[in-house]
Design a protein around this motif. Structure first.
Motif, PDB file in Angstrom:
ATOM      1  N   MET A 163       0.837  -1.209   0.000  1.00  0.00           N
ATOM      2  CA  MET A 163       0.000   0.000   0.000  1.00  0.00           C
ATOM      3  C   MET A 163       0.864   1.248   0.000  1.00  0.00           C
ATOM      4  N   ALA A 164       0.347   2.287  -0.641  1.00  0.00           N
ATOM      5  CA  ALA A 164       1.116   3.512  -0.857  1.00  0.00           C
ATOM      6  C   ALA A 164       1.334   4.334   0.413  1.00  0.00           C
ATOM      7  N   ASP A 165       0.390   4.302   1.331  1.00  0.00           N
ATOM      8  CA  ASP A 165       0.501   5.118   2.542  1.00  0.00           C
ATOM      9  C   ASP A 165       0.672   4.194   3.748  1.00  0.00           C
ATOM     10  N   PRO A 166       1.864   4.120   4.322  1.00  0.00           N
ATOM     11  CA  PRO A 166       2.118   3.193   5.425  1.00  0.00           C
ATOM     12  C   PRO A 166       1.223   3.426   6.650  1.00  0.00           C
ATOM     13  N   LEU A 167       0.907   4.680   6.953  1.00  0.00           N
ATOM     14  CA  LEU A 167       0.087   4.978   8.127  1.00  0.00           C
ATOM     15  C   LEU A 167      -1.348   4.469   7.936  1.00  0.00           C
ATOM     16  N   LEU A 168      -1.941   4.761   6.774  1.00  0.00           N
ATOM     17  CA  LEU A 168      -3.291   4.268   6.494  1.00  0.00           C
ATOM     18  C   LEU A 168      -3.298   2.742   6.412  1.00  0.00           C
ATOM     19  N   ALA A 169      -2.265   2.187   5.820  1.00  0.00           N
ATOM     20  CA  ALA A 169      -2.173   0.734   5.693  1.00  0.00           C
ATOM     21  C   ALA A 169      -2.132   0.086   7.076  1.00  0.00           C
ATOM     22  N   GLN A 170      -1.260   0.584   7.950  1.00  0.00           N
ATOM     23  CA  GLN A 170      -1.137   0.015   9.292  1.00  0.00           C
ATOM     24  C   GLN A 170      -2.443   0.131  10.060  1.00  0.00           C
ATOM     25  N   SER A 171      -3.102   1.266   9.948  1.00  0.00           N
ATOM     26  CA  SER A 171      -4.358   1.473  10.656  1.00  0.00           C
ATOM     27  C   SER A 171      -5.444   0.513  10.160  1.00  0.00           C
ATOM     28  N   ALA A 172      -5.548   0.337   8.857  1.00  0.00           N
ATOM     29  CA  ALA A 172      -6.559  -0.565   8.291  1.00  0.00           C
ATOM     30  C   ALA A 172      -6.259  -2.016   8.682  1.00  0.00           C
ATOM     31  N   VAL A 173      -5.026  -2.431   8.530  1.00  0.00           N
ATOM     32  CA  VAL A 173      -4.653  -3.814   8.845  1.00  0.00           C
ATOM     33  C   VAL A 173      -4.831  -4.090  10.338  1.00  0.00           C
ATOM     34  N   ASP A 174      -4.470  -3.134  11.200  1.00  0.00           N
ATOM     35  CA  ASP A 174      -4.676  -3.302  12.644  1.00  0.00           C
ATOM     36  C   ASP A 174      -6.144  -3.539  12.963  1.00  0.00           C
ATOM     37  N   ARG A 175      -7.018  -2.765  12.338  1.00  0.00           N
ATOM     38  CA  ARG A 175      -8.450  -2.931  12.573  1.00  0.00           C
ATOM     39  C   ARG A 175      -8.927  -4.317  12.126  1.00  0.00           C
ATOM     40  N   LEU A 176      -8.476  -4.735  10.960  1.00  0.00           N
ATOM     41  CA  LEU A 176      -8.878  -6.059  10.462  1.00  0.00           C
ATOM     42  C   LEU A 176      -8.373  -7.174  11.364  1.00  0.00           C
ATOM     43  N   VAL A 177      -7.102  -7.132  11.698  1.00  0.00           N
ATOM     44  CA  VAL A 177      -6.470  -8.215  12.452  1.00  0.00           C
ATOM     45  C   VAL A 177      -6.982  -8.266  13.890  1.00  0.00           C
ATOM     46  N   SER A 178      -7.350  -7.135  14.448  1.00  0.00           N
ATOM     47  CA  SER A 178      -7.775  -7.104  15.856  1.00  0.00           C
ATOM     48  C   SER A 178      -9.045  -7.906  16.109  1.00  0.00           C
ATOM     49  N   VAL A 179      -9.859  -8.103  15.091  1.00  0.00           N
ATOM     50  CA  VAL A 179     -11.118  -8.843  15.259  1.00  0.00           C
ATOM     51  C   VAL A 179     -11.197 -10.055  14.324  1.00  0.00           C
ATOM     52  N   ALA A 180     -10.069 -10.432  13.751  1.00  0.00           N
ATOM     53  CA  ALA A 180     -10.073 -11.461  12.709  1.00  0.00           C
ATOM     54  C   ALA A 180      -9.998 -12.873  13.261  1.00  0.00           C
TER      55      ALA A 180
END
Length: 107
Positions: free
Chosen positions: A50-67
């Motif tokens: 992903m082009a923006d590391p901050l947005l990428a980390q935030s999105a992935v954290d949200r997904l993984v936290s409840v996955a």
């Protein structure tokens, strides 16, 4: 909201707009609706795609936290579905062969 399935995620890189869209989609659905993501890459590897590391980390954290993470290993399902070779087919090319009085020729 209904179930969203994102299939083959991160096969190729996401540009700035795609990364922002993915982030917004995940934020909107987080803890509100079910999302299934399939990928040939582990979530940690999505960040580099992903082009923006901050947005990428935030999105992935949200997904993984409840996955619920399922890892499928073994032979590809698509490979198991491929047609079997007929004895008259050329094993090197997969091309069908026909028998003629002078021998075997590719069709």
């Amino acid at each position: 909201m209904q179930l969203l399935i994102i299939d083959d995620f991160a096969l190729k890189g996401l540009d700035q707009i795609e990364t922002a869209d993915f982030y917004e989609l995940i934020v909107e659905r987080h803890r509100e609706a079910a999302t299934v993501v399939t990928s040939n890459r582990a979530p940690g590897h999505w960040l580099a795609m992903m082009a923006d590391p901050l947005l990428a980390q935030s999105a992935v954290d949200r997904l993984v936290s409840v996955a619920h993470v399922l890892i499928v290993e073994g032979e590809s399902y698509r490979m198991r579905q491929r047609p079997t070779m007929h004895p008259d087919n050329d094993p090197t090319t997969g091309l069908a062969r026909s028998r003629t009085p002078t021998g075997i020729h590719d069709r």
